[in-house]
Design an enzyme around this catalytic site. Structure first.
Site, PDB file in Angstrom:
ATOM      1  CG  HIS A 179     -35.260  68.571 -53.365  1.00 30.18           C
ATOM      2  ND1 HIS A 179     -34.746  69.242 -52.679  1.00 30.18           N
ATOM      3  CD2 HIS A 179     -35.693  67.841 -52.867  1.00 30.18           C
ATOM      4  CE1 HIS A 179     -34.445  69.098 -51.894  1.00 30.18           C
ATOM      5  NE2 HIS A 179     -35.007  67.908 -51.669  1.00 30.18           N
TER       6      HIS A 179
ATOM      7  CG  HIS B 250     -33.905  66.849 -47.765  1.00 31.76           C
ATOM      8  ND1 HIS B 250     -34.451  66.391 -47.212  1.00 31.76           N
ATOM      9  CD2 HIS B 250     -32.832  66.149 -47.896  1.00 31.76           C
ATOM     10  CE1 HIS B 250     -34.231  65.109 -47.593  1.00 31.76           C
ATOM     11  NE2 HIS B 250     -33.106  65.174 -46.964  1.00 31.76           N
TER      12      HIS B 250
ATOM     13  CG  ASP C 218     -37.897  68.651 -47.036  1.00 29.85           C
ATOM     14  OD1 ASP C 218     -39.059  67.987 -46.658  1.00 29.85           O
ATOM     15  OD2 ASP C 218     -37.242  68.375 -46.988  1.00 29.85           O
TER      16      ASP C 218
ATOM     17  CG  ASP D  62     -37.655  65.887 -44.710  1.00 26.13           C
ATOM     18  OD1 ASP D  62     -37.793  66.749 -44.104  1.00 26.13           O
ATOM     19  OD2 ASP D  62     -37.136  65.319 -45.658  1.00 26.13           O
TER      20      ASP D  62
HETATM   21 ZN   LIG Z   1     -36.812  66.463 -47.377  1.00 23.39          ZN
END
Ligand SMILES: [Zn+2]
Length: 327
Positions: A114, A153, A151, A238
């Site tokens: 991120h 996200h 991931d 995740d």
């Molecule tokens: Zn994540």
């Protein structure tokens, strides 16, 4: 372990403790264990402006503090983040050395995907996988690095850092809508990198069928056409069905299947495969998903490919990429 995010934070030191315990229990899944050096200023500033690195280190030197509602730094967080980025660099060096190993993993926290060039966010201070990929371009002279972000996200930082970089082909499969809200299918990169960002947003509830199809029916054919010299994976765990931060349903077997597809295509192309740890917040799911990944990439691939029909989202993204890159 010294990156202290405070009580109740999901991105916590125990993540590393359980990974270390799993490595010990399974004799490192056959891998040789190596300490990670801190990334140098030059390695970090190949991706991040010097003022970003200085801001992180100033905050840590002042005792740490809150960066945003998710992201905190403690006195030793900058040091930990340097080891995380340095681990990705050391992984790339090990994979590209003359007597190279063919597979490896860099297992650290904080995660990195991120973090944008000039902004820490989403638990991430420096973008470790981007620092590693940039090092592969600059130091090793590679011309094509494929980064898969599995991931749950969207890897907004990596997506942005390499948005106009034609030498890095970034594929992300991520739940949408979900934090950080970026990564629509229409985001395909820009400038010289138009077509080299491949975003596959998938609905909540997506499980093995979707995630494994994206790897087998999108990443594998892209790799065959584009012929990367190095495969890196921003590996978050995740998307696991047990993870509390998202709503996807990947199982341990799904992580093994994704790893099998990646190892097989890496072998087929004769290129190394490196795993860089991102998220994964349910400790059992994290260790099992990561363990299945490490065990699978360490083994000689024997299983045939996924015989199921391609998932429509994977097929659409492949068609779009083929058009954009004129294959
Ligand atoms: Zn994540």
């Amino acid at each position: 372990m010294a990156h202290d995010t405070g009580r109740g934070h999901p991105e916590r030191a125990e993540r590393i403790a359980v990974i270390a315990a799993a490595l010990e229990e399974h004799a490192c899944f056959g891998f040789a264990l190596q300490e990670s050096p801190q990334a140098t200023d030059a390695q970090l500033t190949a991706v991040h402006p010097a003022r970003h690195v200085a801001a992180v280190e100033r905050l840590c030197a002042a005792g740490g503090g809150v960066i945003d509602s998710d992201t905190v730094a403690s006195p030793r967080s900058g040091e930990a983040a340097r080891h995380a980025a340095g681990g990705a660099v050391a992984l790339v060096d090990a994979l590209l050395a003359a007597d190279a190993v063919r597979v490896g993993a860099s297992l650290h926290r904080p995660p990195g995907h991120h973090a944008e060039a000039a902004r820490a966010m989403g638990f991430c201070l420096y973008n470790s996988v981007a620092v590693g990929a940039q090092w592969a371009l600059d130091h090793h002279g590679l011309e094509r690095v494929l980064v898969l972000d599995s991931d749950v996200h969207h890897g907004n930082g990596t997506n942005a850092i390499f948005h106009s970089e034609p030498r890095v082909l970034f594929v992300s499969v991520h739940q949408s809508p979900l934090y950080p809200g970026t990564g629509p299918a229409a985001d395909v990169g820009s400038g010289a990198g138009h077509g080299t960002n491949v975003n596959v947003p998938v609905p909540g509830g997506s499980g093995d069928e979707t995630f494994c199809s994206v790897v087998e029916h999108l990443v594998v054919p892209i790799a065959r056409e584009w012929r990367p010299q190095l495969l890196l994976v921003s590996a978050g765990f995740d998307a696991h069905v047990d993870d509390p931060l998202a709503g996807c349903a990947v199982t341990d077997a799904g992580y093994a299947a994704m790893a099998r597809s990646l190892r097989r295509v890496a072998d087929e192309l004769g290129v190394p495969l490196g795993i860089v740890l991102e998220g994964g917040y349910e400790l059992g799911a994290l260790t099992r998903g990561l363990g299945a990944t490490l065990e699978t990439i360490a083994a000689e691939p024997v299983a045939p490919g996924d015989e199921r029909a391609p998932h429509p989202l994977a097929a659409d993204a492949l068609e779009r990429t083929r058009e954009l890159l004129a294959w």
